[in-house]
Design an enzyme around this catalytic site. Structure first.
Site, PDB file in Angstrom:
ATOM      1  N   LYS A  42       0.863  -0.806  -0.313  1.00 50.38           N
ATOM      2  CA  LYS A  42       0.000   0.136   0.065  1.00 50.38           C
ATOM      3  C   LYS A  42       0.913   1.400  -0.343  1.00 50.38           C
ATOM      4  O   LYS A  42       0.593   2.233  -0.762  1.00 50.38           O
ATOM      5  CB  LYS A  42      -0.900  -0.133   1.505  1.00 50.38           C
ATOM      6  CG  LYS A  42      -1.490  -1.252   1.455  1.00 50.38           C
ATOM      7  CD  LYS A  42      -2.452  -1.698   2.646  1.00 50.38           C
ATOM      8  CE  LYS A  42      -3.191  -2.215   2.541  1.00 50.38           C
ATOM      9  NZ  LYS A  42      -4.412  -3.415   3.781  1.00 50.38           N
ATOM     10  N   GLN A  86      -5.595  -1.648   9.804  1.00 51.62           N
ATOM     11  CA  GLN A  86      -5.010  -2.594   8.875  1.00 51.62           C
ATOM     12  C   GLN A  86      -5.021  -3.829  10.052  1.00 51.62           C
ATOM     13  O   GLN A  86      -4.835  -4.435  11.152  1.00 51.62           O
ATOM     14  CB  GLN A  86      -3.157  -2.461   9.152  1.00 51.62           C
ATOM     15  CG  GLN A  86      -3.041  -4.085   8.216  1.00 51.62           C
ATOM     16  CD  GLN A  86      -2.724  -4.215   7.137  1.00 51.62           C
ATOM     17  OE1 GLN A  86      -3.443  -3.075   6.681  1.00 51.62           O
ATOM     18  NE2 GLN A  86      -3.298  -5.482   6.797  1.00 51.62           N
ATOM     19  N   ASP A 111     -11.394   1.911   3.774  1.00 51.29           N
ATOM     20  CA  ASP A 111     -11.658   0.743   3.743  1.00 51.29           C
ATOM     21  C   ASP A 111     -13.127   0.549   4.028  1.00 51.29           C
ATOM     22  O   ASP A 111     -13.940  -0.783   3.252  1.00 51.29           O
ATOM     23  CB  ASP A 111     -11.096   0.095   5.268  1.00 51.29           C
ATOM     24  CG  ASP A 111     -10.045  -0.769   4.716  1.00 51.29           C
ATOM     25  OD1 ASP A 111      -9.468  -1.553   3.547  1.00 51.29           O
ATOM     26  OD2 ASP A 111      -9.057  -1.064   5.759  1.00 51.29           O
TER      27      ASP A 111
END
Length: 921
Positions: A42, A86, A111
């Site tokens: 990422k 994460q 997300d």
């Protein structure tokens, strides 16, 4: 293709908004290898596209509270547009994952995992939510086939919150007929065989067989599984949830594993971050605050200050903090209407360019004051609420002495106030109380040390100053500093000779040289001269002393001039309390009290955040006297404000008393230490004060104005403008453009106001403007604000009046002659002695802080206008070494005011039912 498109979009943003970059934050808990791999992918993608990605890594010992605190900070950071946590969270402590994902601000939840974004997706609000990145990537892959989704039969295998469930919703709202299969589906092969579009996210290796698949179907495989493979060095290989080798024979399109969905998921994370940055730009301009202003409802006649203040509901102070770009962890709330701002904000913003720096000062005032505070607030309300500029006011905290004495509050007045005024004028956040405690600790330490030295032998003193603890004697850090100052380079307490012990334990303070007094934040004339030490326990060691008002304490000046906690601590340690019998300065560091003072002042060093009636932000911080100190609010408040407003914004601060006092000290002392350079001087004038300078009768607080001030008198006014002319010249001596604010009163005539404007311009002012802000709020200062804007765009050739390396007498003479109009100075014997003493002690290079009357340019308060040719008498000179200046005393003055016959507190009361303060100021 997606990455190239995003790269181009980011370049376009940068061209349109120079210096802007989309910001992505990735919060990781622990150190899982797979998480590290995904995060690196990422970060690499973000760097390629031009996104500013920040990886925040918490240890696996992090608690849920630690993670939530970090999330709150990132939620409030305007430079972060996308923010992901994460998963999984690799912590030794129990953490509720759903609570964590829901703590992420929905507008930054790129997300798409928060319940709010999931809810919007399930309702079909696709344009107002973030979609989880894997389903979003799957959808993009399906679109790339060119096959229409609408009307197709879609099957989704898996119902996880991250892939299956949102994929179902996404296909449904793109008009597919969707079936979701899961572990309880009994006819899985049959359902798969019906699918025109098949999305598999089950987490089982090759569970979907090729023969199940409908010929020509689109197959999206989201699975990542490891199966044994002896041909691989690792002994295993990666496969998806679909048997690829057979399925590809029947599918028209199929995603491989590895590859396929994985890179698209990362690409969609980048796309969502760019989309979030675009939304941010649509809503906010970089550097431009999105601030809610309060609409004033003006009344005629104008009500009392406290009536106005209490009729407006302040915004929650955490909202104000967010509006001006402060992060949640940079703000320490003190209730709903005031807060402390941590100095970490200045560190975070260090690379941000400063805004325009404006100082408000005034002509030589009447005892009633001419409205500098009101003008300061009116100007920021005009710049902010009416001209929509980023603007901060930075003002002094008022002392409770004058508040309950004769002056009343200092929050401004009319429709230009800092609110709530009762909070502003009373305890605020306790800074003045902290200064009182710190100051009196020093005073107690001085007398206690003299007492102990007079009543103990060297060895007894040494044993108590450096006691044996569990058989070990050790110097404290501050004692090591004293030894080094004495030239004793030893750290073992047992190694000192008798002579060295004597030097170490004996400060030998000369009582006649003590300059440090006790303080109290109350006007109490009976404490101006006292005798201390009268208790029998003090064994006859008495001396004459006094109390000063707290705001006259050197610690207040130290607070105002410090540029950080470390600088404040050093200044506190340098404060000189007396001389010893050898004529050497004795400091607070010698007393051993520096660390304790820093502890008492550690919260006071943080500026206080409040707001004006119209909702513009205000820093209220420090309130040093404007005679024996420099009379300006804190350097730290100004520095933080200048960063927050940005390059095009404005910071408006106020200098105490007239331009000859507060402004001169602002330039020569405050700007010298801060390194800040002002852009514009706003000089406040009133017709009333100018008539007084023209020879009008005395103006007295609490007494009706004489008729000369109630009727038009252009001749008297023109004569009094000599003072205005001189103060304009004083400001221009420093190379800064001057805008004159003519603060209008209802008794002023149009001709009088026009005359002041005309004469101010002729005297060299950049502009002069009539102002009605007291009655109209910011609206009445719009013309002033526009003039200030124009003036700030002209070159400012700022310069100091004198070089600090000049001899003390020369610096005093320069101020007296060039600022006051004196022909020369005369030092009385005591002042001459102090010049010699301070020069010998190494303090001769400090700036000068003149302590004289504010009611005249001269030393005589009865001399009005712009007197010249007088000799300025210097009675004495004192040193504020920690603050960093010498202050010559011109005439006599008290540092402890007294109460008048009828103090302000007669009119102050508390409604015990509502809790409201009544009658204040």
């Amino acid at each position: 293709q997606v990455r190239e498109r995003l790269k181009q979009q980011v370049l376009e943003m940068k061209e349109k908004f120079p210096g802007f970059r989309p910001g992505l934050a990735i919060l990781q808990v622990g150190n899982r290898d797979d998480s590290n791999l995904y995060i690196n992918m990422k970060l690499k993608a973000a760097a390629e596209i031009g996104i500013n990605a920040n990886h925040i890594k918490l240890p696996n010992t992090a608690t849920e509270a630690d993670v939530l605190k970090c999330i709150a900070s990132l939620n409030g950071d305007p430079a972060v547009h996308g923010f992901i946590v994460q998963l999984p969270l690799d912590s030794d402590k129990p953490i509720n994952t759903e609570k964590i994902t829901n703590a992420v601000a929905p507008e930054k939840d790129v997300d798409g995992l928060s319940s709010i974004n999931a809810g919007k997706l399930s309702r079909g609000d696709l344009g107002d939510c973030f979609i989880p990145c894997t389903p979003k990537g799957c959808m993009e892959l399906i679109r790339q086939t060119g096959i229409q989704v609408a009307g197709k039969r879609a099957v989704v295998i898996g119902r996880s919150k991250i892939v299956g469930a949102p994929m179902h919703d996404l296909l449904l709202w793109n008009h597919a007929t969707v079936t979701t299969c899961h572990s309880k589906t009994s006819t899985l092969a049959e359902e798969v065989g019906k699918a025109d579009i098949l999305v598999v996210a089950a987490g089982k290796a090759e569970m979907v067989k090729g023969e199940w698949i409908k010929p020509g179907a689109i197959v999206i495989d989201c699975g990542i599984n490891h199966v044994p493979d002896s041909t691989k060095a690792s002994g295993k290989r990666v496969v998806g949830d679909v048997a690829y080798s057979t399925a590809k024979e029947k599918a028209s399109y199929i995603t491989p594993v590895p590859g396929g969905v994985g890179p698209m998921t990362v690409a969609m994370l980048m796309q969502s971050t760019v989309e979030s940055a675009q939304r941010f730009l649509e809503k906010f301009q970089p550097g431009k605050w999105n601030i809610q202003y309060n609409q004033l409802t003006l009344k005629v006649p104008v009500p009392s200050d406290i009536e106005i203040s209490q009729s407006y509901m302040p915004k929650p102070i955490d909202q104000v903090a967010k509006e001006v770009g402060l992060l949640p962890d940079e703000v320490e709330l003190y209730g709903q209407t005031k807060a402390k701002v941590h100095l970490s904000a200045l560190k975070r913003l260090k690379n941000q360019p400063d805004g325009k720096y404006i100082v408000v000062t005034g002509i030589t005032p009447t005892p009633l004051g001419e409205g500098k505070s009101t003008t300061t607030v009116g100007l920021v309300q005009a710049l902010g609420a009416h001209l929509h500029q980023n603007v901060f006011a930075c003002v002094r905290q008022p002392s409770q002495g004058p508040t309950f004495g004769i002056k009343g509050g200092a929050a401004g007045g009319g429709y230009c106030q800092v609110i709530p005024m009762e909070e502003f004028n009373l305890h605020l956040t306790g800074d003045i109380h902290a200064i009182t405690a710190a100051n009196n600790l020093v005073a107690a330490a001085v007398d206690a040390r003299m007492f102990h030295e007079l009543t103990q032998t060297d060895q007894a003193l040494y044993n108590r100053l450096v006691p044996s603890v569990n058989g070990v004697r050790k110097f404290s850090d501050i004692q090591i500093r004293r030894l080094q100052k004495l030239g004793i380079n030893k750290t073992d307490p047992t190694a000192l000779t008798k002579e060295e012990v004597n030097l170490f334990v004996r400060l030998d303070i000369d009582p006649g040289t003590i300059t440090w007094q006790r303080v109290l934040d109350t006007n109490d004339r009976f404490l101006r001269k006292i005798t201390i030490g009268q208790s029998p326990t003090e064994k006859g060691f008495t001396r004459t002393a006094q109390f000063d008002i707290t705001v006259s304490s050197e610690i207040m000046a130290v607070l105002a001039l410090s540029d950080g906690l470390d600088d404040m601590k050093k200044r506190l340690g340098r404060m000189v309390v007396a001389s010893n019998k050898r004529g050497e300065p004795v400091t607070t560091d010698d007393l051993g009290v520096t660390g304790a003072l820093a502890v008492l002042m550690k919260d006071a060093v943080k500026p206080n955040l409040m707001q004006t009636l119209e909702g513009t932000p205000v820093f209220v911080h420090a309130g040093p006297f404007a005679n024996i100190a420099h009379g300006n609010s804190s350097v730290l408040a100004d520095k933080i404000a200048l960063k927050l407003v940005g390059k095009e914004g404005f910071v408006v601060t106020e200098a105490g008393f007239g331009a000859d006092i507060g402004m001169e000290k602002f330039f020569n002392i405050k700007c010298r230490y801060s390194g800040l350079r002002p852009h514009v001087v706003v000089l406040v004038a009133t017709v009333r004060a100018l008539k007084m300078h023209g020879g009008g009768p005395a103006v007295t607080a609490g007494v009706p104005l004489p008729k000369e001030y109630m009727e038009e008198n252009l001749q008297l006014l023109a004569k009094g403008c000599s003072n205005l002319n001189k103060q304009i010249q004083n400001a221009r001596l420093f190379g800064v453009p001057v805008v004159v604010a003519v603060n209008a009163f209802k008794t002023d005539t149009k001709a009088e106001l026009a005359l002041v404007v005309q004469l101010a311009r002729e005297a060299g002012a950049f502009d002069a403007v009539e102002c009605t802000h007291w009655a109209e709020g910011g609206k009445g200062a719009v013309a002033l604000a526009q003039a200030v804007q124009r003036a700030s765009e002209t070159p400012s050739n700022f310069r100091f009046l004198y070089n600090v390396e000049l001899p003390v007498i020369d610096k005093i003479r320069l101020i007296a002659q060039q600022i006051y109009g004196a022909s020369d100075i005369e030092l009385l014997p005591e002042a001459q002695e102090k010049v010699a003493l301070y020069t010998k002690q190494g303090f001769g290079n400090l700036p000068i802080c003149m302590a004289k009357t504010h009611l005249s340019l001269s030393h005589d308060p009865e001399q009005k206008g712009a007197p010249t040719g007088f000799i300025l008498p210097i009675r004495d000179i004192r040193a504020s070494v920690g603050a960093g200046f010498l202050y010559p005393l011109v005439g006599t003055m008290s540092t402890m005011p007294g109460l008048p016959t009828r103090p302000c507190f007669y009119d102050i009361d508390l409604d015990t039912v509502s809790g409201e303060v009544n009658g204040l100021f």
